[in-house]
Design an enzyme around this catalytic site. Structure first.
Site, PDB file in Angstrom:
ATOM      1  N   ASP A 172      38.594  29.807  34.829  1.00  0.00           N
ATOM      2  CA  ASP A 172      39.923  30.382  34.674  1.00  0.00           C
ATOM      3  C   ASP A 172      40.936  29.278  34.394  1.00  0.00           C
ATOM      4  OD1 ASP A 172      38.977  32.928  35.225  1.00  0.00           O
ATOM      5  OD2 ASP A 172      39.355  32.744  37.375  1.00  0.00           O
ATOM      6  N   ASP A 231      43.854  35.897  42.877  1.00  0.00           N
ATOM      7  CA  ASP A 231      44.206  34.477  42.839  1.00  0.00           C
ATOM      8  C   ASP A 231      45.714  34.344  42.680  1.00  0.00           C
ATOM      9  OD1 ASP A 231      44.821  34.814  40.121  1.00  0.00           O
ATOM     10  OD2 ASP A 231      42.981  33.858  39.420  1.00  0.00           O
TER      11      ASP A 231
END
Length: 302
Positions: free
Chosen positions: A45, A87
């Site tokens: 990511d 997140d």
């Protein structure tokens, strides 16, 4: 780009910085290496840092065998706050009261981590690259749709608490995780927070290892020189598979797609290495004969 130097062929270990996609890293590597033939073995990511394995030219054919390797991460889980993406890049969806977070003891965290260790049926984060009816889950979520993903069997071989830091209303847990391919560390953060009743999300993630390859051996992107740091495919194959050392005749025969005699007893792929040290191919051995699974033409052709 040095026009006089050939484009390198092999596997490149890159330490990805935060704030970039894996595709960004691939694009920069293409320019630096002077080739369009660059791929990666597993994305990170944008928020995440750490090890990316890139294949250049014919060595992109090895990437299929790197994707499934086990991985190691260090991460920080923030307990007390849940987000849409599990997140720090997502929007806050839930915040526990300060008394509820303060009531979570170090022993509670340890028990929660232990419960998420071993073989698990893990529901991936909804903001993932998993396809749902032909579309990526993250694209559906960002388009406002609700996505329910099916649990997947994963193995968390190690889930270790490194440090716990407390501040008003939140509790940060630094962890180290060893896991099978396909494990979502964001989902571990989400599930730990849920199991403790206060919510949780990931605030930092760093991939430190893929199989036998460590981030300490990787090149930072800002100083990356593919011609100087690319590892030959043969060296990578030797680290992953049993080896069949070829003579000149069998090198030619295997290169022409013929089955050859092989005295290696192995259930999985075997690395067939030429006398000059070049990786000729990955082969399957049955009944003392080897047939090609994938070949690696010399000269960087693909």
């Amino acid at each position: 780009m040095d026009e006089r130097a050939p484009s390198p062929d092999g596997i490149l270990l890159v330490d990805k910085p935060g704030g970039m996609t894996s595709h960004d890293v691939v694009a920069r590597t293409r320019r630096l290496a002077g080739t369009r033939k660059v791929g990666h073995a597993g994305t990170l990511d944008p928020m995440a840092t750490g090890l990316l394995l890139l294949g250049l030219n014919t060595s992109t054919r090895l990437l299929t065998y790197l994707v499934g390797l086990d991985k190691e991460y260090t991460a920080t889980i923030r307990l007390g706050v849940a987000t849409t993406t599990d997140d720090a890049e997502g929007e806050e969806t839930e915040r526990a009261t300060s008394p509820a977070v303060d009531a979570v003891t170090d022993a509670d965290v340890a028990r929660g981590v232990a419960a998420l260790t071993g073989e698990l049926d893990q529901v991936p984060s909804s903001v993932s690259a998993i396809k749902v009816q032909g579309k990526r889950a993250y694209a559906l979520v960002r388009g406002g749709e609700e996505v329910e993903l099916q649990p997947r069997r994963v193995t968390v071989a190690a889930f270790e608490v490194l440090a716990i830091r407390r501040s008003p209303g939140t509790l940060d847990v630094d962890v180290r995780v060893e896991c099978s391919s396909g494990t979502y560390i964001r989902a571990l953060a989400r599930d730990l927070g849920r199991d403790l009743g206060v919510g949780g999300h990931l605030t930092a993630l760093r991939r430190t290892r893929i199989g036998p390859f460590a981030v300490t051996d990787a090149s930072p992107l800002d100083t990356l020189d593919p011609r100087a740091t690319t590892t030959p495919a043969a060296d990578v194959a030797r680290a992953l598979f049993p080896v069949l050392e070829l003579d000149a005749e069998r090198t030619v025969d295997l290169g022409h797609g013929k089955r050859i005699a092989a005295d290696v007893d192995a259930a999985g792929p075997v690395a067939a290495i030429a006398p000059d040290g070049r990786l000729v191919g990955l082969v399957e051995v049955r009944g003392g004969r080897a047939k090609t699974l994938v070949n690696f033409p010399s000269g960087g052709a693909s």
